[in-house]
Design an enzyme around this catalytic site. Structure first.
Site, short mmCIF file in Angstrom:
data_model
loop_
_atom_site.label_atom_id
_atom_site.label_comp_id
_atom_site.label_asym_id
_atom_site.label_seq_id
_atom_site.Cartn_x
_atom_site.Cartn_y
_atom_site.Cartn_z
N LYS A 80 -7.55 3.30 -7.06
CA LYS A 80 -6.13 3.70 -7.15
C LYS A 80 -5.15 2.60 -6.77
O LYS A 80 -3.99 2.67 -7.10
CB LYS A 80 -5.88 4.94 -6.28
CG LYS A 80 -6.51 6.20 -6.86
CD LYS A 80 -6.36 7.38 -5.93
CE LYS A 80 -7.14 8.56 -6.50
NZ LYS A 80 -7.17 9.69 -5.59
N ASP A 124 -1.21 12.77 -7.29
CA ASP A 124 -1.97 13.30 -6.13
C ASP A 124 -1.03 13.95 -5.10
O ASP A 124 -1.38 14.97 -4.50
CB ASP A 124 -2.72 12.16 -5.42
CG ASP A 124 -4.03 11.81 -6.10
OD1 ASP A 124 -4.55 12.65 -6.86
OD2 ASP A 124 -4.52 10.69 -5.86
#
Ligand code: ATR
Length: 306
Positions: A80, A124
């Site tokens: 990420k 997220d």
């Protein structure tokens, strides 16, 4: 939804309708099933695949990703942050978080040769917030929180917690320097009082004394993905209160050792499945410009886990 997301949707072109998730390991992922069922439900001729690739190879591949036929993709552990260098545009929220889990490949007309531009988002934080709010009915305002881990997922959680007015946030990580980097970045990008965030060692002796008023524990480490993994936190360090919620971002296995032990000790528990659902729904909307068929996605996740 941000302005950039809206404008991204208007210029969206899916040449091949191919989507993917990059991560390592990826044996645990339910994302392909969730997205493929959602594409099918809306009659979209798209397909989502999983691409397990270790970080050293992903680092090499990342710059040539634009030559791939992907219209968009997800990143999971541990990619990420690695993806940031390949992006042309970073959504403002993803910039504040410092991690990206969703990329939209936008084709821009450039004379005869269309150019691909990567736009990075973080869904997220939204998924984390919705899981807490809708499923656990947990209000973080004013509460002290312990976040285990300091990777990409932890960044999104700390951002969401700070945004929603959590009290003190303790970030405990195996590599303390990474936790320190995380809190430095987030407190600067969000203009927070430095005293709100504390970085500590996951195995350090001084962790226990920071936990007397903790009401939420979030596990964002990968400990628990493998059956042989130890628990990331000794729960005897926590106060004995029934209103403490232990939120493990792992969803496969559905009950990690941490959650099993937490239930045994009488704490409330939540696994990562609802966060996966809501972050996936937001990614789906970024890629397709359509409302995500949330009930279809929820059903797909239930089937994947049974
Ligand atoms: P994600 O994107 O899911 O957050 P990541 O960025 O690779 O994935 O972060 C993984 C997290 O799990 C990190 O906090 C990592 O700790 P380090 O920063 O010290 O590497 C943590 N982690 C992974 N394996 C671990 C282990 N065996 N013990 C403790 N923590 C571990």
């Amino acid at each position: 939804m941000t302005t950039q997301m809206k404008s991204a949707q208007h210029t969206w072109t899916a040449d091949y309708g191919l989507y993917a998730i990059f991560g390592y390991p990826l044996t645990h992922t339910y994302s392909p099933k969730m997205h493929n069922e959602a594409f099918k439900a809306l009659g979209l001729d798209n397909y989502y695949i999983d691409i397990p690739i270790p970080p050293h190879r992903f680092s090499r591949l990342v710059r040539s990703l634009k030559k791939s036929p992907l219209s968009g993709f997800n990143l999971t552990v541990p990619h990420k942050e690695l993806i940031l260098k390949a992006l042309d545009v970073l959504d403002p929220e993803a910039k504040k978080i410092g991690a990206v889990n969703t990329v939209l490949a936008r084709t821009v007309k450039n004379g005869k040769h269309p150019k691909v531009r990567f736009v990075g988002y973080n869904t997220d934080a939204y998924g984390f917030r919705e899981a807490l709010r809708r499923v656990a009915r947990f209000n973080v305002r004013g509460k002290s929180v312990l976040v285990l881990g300091a990777g990409g997922a932890a960044r999104a959680c700390v951002y969401a917690l700070a945004k929603d007015g959590a009290g003190r946030i303790v970030v405990a990580n195996r590599t303390v320097s990474k936790a320190e980097r995380l809190i430095k970045h987030i407190s600067k990008s969000m203009g927070l009082d430095k005293k709100k965030l504390t970085a500590v060692s996951l195995r350090g002796g001084n962790l226990g004394r920071l936990l007397s008023d903790v009401r939420l524990v979030v596990n964002s480490t990968s400990l628990g993905l493998r059956p042989a993994d130890p628990v990331p936190l000794h729960l005897r360090l926590l106060p004995k209160r029934k209103d403490i919620l232990i939120f493990d971002l792992i969803y496969n296995p559905s009950r990690t050792k941490l959650l099993l032990e937490a239930s045994k000790r009488g704490y409330r528990t939540l696994n990562g499945l609802p966060m996966l659902l809501y972050q996936g729904a937001r990614s789906f909307e970024i890629w397709t410009g359509r409302s995500a068929p949330i009930h279809v996605m929820r059903k797909a996740l239930k089937e994947a886990g049974s």
